[in-house]
Write an enzyme that holds these catalytic residues in place. Structure first.
Site, short mmCIF file in Angstrom:
data_model
loop_
_atom_site.label_atom_id
_atom_site.label_comp_id
_atom_site.label_asym_id
_atom_site.label_seq_id
_atom_site.Cartn_x
_atom_site.Cartn_y
_atom_site.Cartn_z
N ASP A 31 -39.74 0.15 10.58
CA ASP A 31 -39.06 -0.98 9.96
C ASP A 31 -38.79 -0.61 8.50
OD1 ASP A 31 -39.19 -2.49 12.26
OD2 ASP A 31 -41.05 -3.48 11.71
N ASP A 155 -36.05 -10.43 21.17
CA ASP A 155 -37.30 -10.96 20.61
C ASP A 155 -37.71 -12.15 21.46
OD1 ASP A 155 -37.12 -9.08 18.58
OD2 ASP A 155 -36.12 -10.45 17.19
#
Length: 277
Positions: A31, A155
């Protein structure tokens, strides 16, 4: 149903049968926030102080390349013009020095955005919220660059008994979509791969959500990558065996030196899982 020569009703073939992977894959995930690798828990965000810097993305990518990672995923979580420029620089430098395929996601909202990242050196493009708001983006990207380039990241969070919902905007916005149904829709639109991120398990190191991973793996005809919850090597084995995932994406156990990618591969191979060592 038409009977076969023996008179027994024939079993209809799936129009898009799920392929059996030749080898399962280990995929470290980075990330990236303002050019640095960060790590959060359950989708912690920078503005809330929920992230910690853990290193330089290109240096970490090179480390994982040396350890034998099958692929690398970069997620741009900055969502700004400056962040986009930083990510392009990261991809260009990583692609110049690494041999493994690179996937990039975050803030990609158009086919032009996809092309920009592919020209920078990415091999695959991951889309999430933009695919939810504009599902045709999946089809457009697949038609222009090929399904093998288009990854739909989902997600998912458990929202009721036996039900997982899809969330957008970094896990902040419930969409009302069912995770299994959306995965099937992404497959129909031309996605070549699904990354299933469990919001409940993300960063907790308590293991993957095996139930929803298996359901999506059994429902779609494309590769499924499990993400969220890896805390030890057994968790990787469990989601590949019991969750029927084709690949596993992990961050913390690799970033903080708990295990190397090679250690993970040797462990999985010892459990009879086909893996490139």
């Amino acid at each position: 149903m038409t009977p076969n020569a023996s008179g027994t009703p024939a079993i209809p073939l799936l129009s898009n049968p799920r392929p059996t992977p030749l080898a399962r894959r280990i995929i470290p995930c980075l990330d990236v926030h303002d050019g640095k690798v960060t790590r959060g828990v359950q989708f912690g965000r920078a503005e809330e102080g929920g992230l910690r810097n853990v290193g330089d993305p290109v240096e970490m990518a090179l480390r994982y390349d040396t350890q034998g990672a099958d692929e690398m995923v970069f997620f741009d979580i900055t969502a700004s013009a400056h962040g986009r420029a930083s990510m392009i620089d990261v991809i260009e430098r990583a692609a110049d020095q690494c041999f493994m395929p690179l996937t990039v996601g975050g803030g990609i909202r158009s086919v032009d955005d996809m092309g920009q990242m592919l020209r920078s050196g990415a091999d695959k493009i991951s889309i999430n919220s933009s695919a939810i708001s504009n599902p045709e983006l999946i089809r457009q990207g697949a038609e222009k660059y090929g399904s093998q380039c288009i990854v739909v990241s989902i997600d998912a969070k458990k929202v009721g008994p036996d039900r997982w919902g899809v969330f957008a905007a970094g896990g902040r916005k419930e969409t009302g979509l069912d995770a299994v149904e959306w995965a099937c829709r992404a497959c129909e639109l031309g996605a070549g791969e699904v990354v299933l991120n469990s919001i409940d398990a993300d960063g907790t190191k308590q293991g993957f959500d095996l139930v929803i991973t298996r359901r999506i793996s059994e429902a779609v005809g494309i590769s499924v990558v499990a993400s969220g919850g890896a805390g030890n090597l057994q968790h990787l084995a469990d989601v590949l065996k019991e969750g029927h995932a084709d690949a596993v994406l992990a961050a913390s156990i690799f970033h903080f030196g708990t295990h190397t990618v090679r250690e993970a591969k040797l462990f999985l191979a010892a459990q009879g899982i086909t893996i490139r060592v």
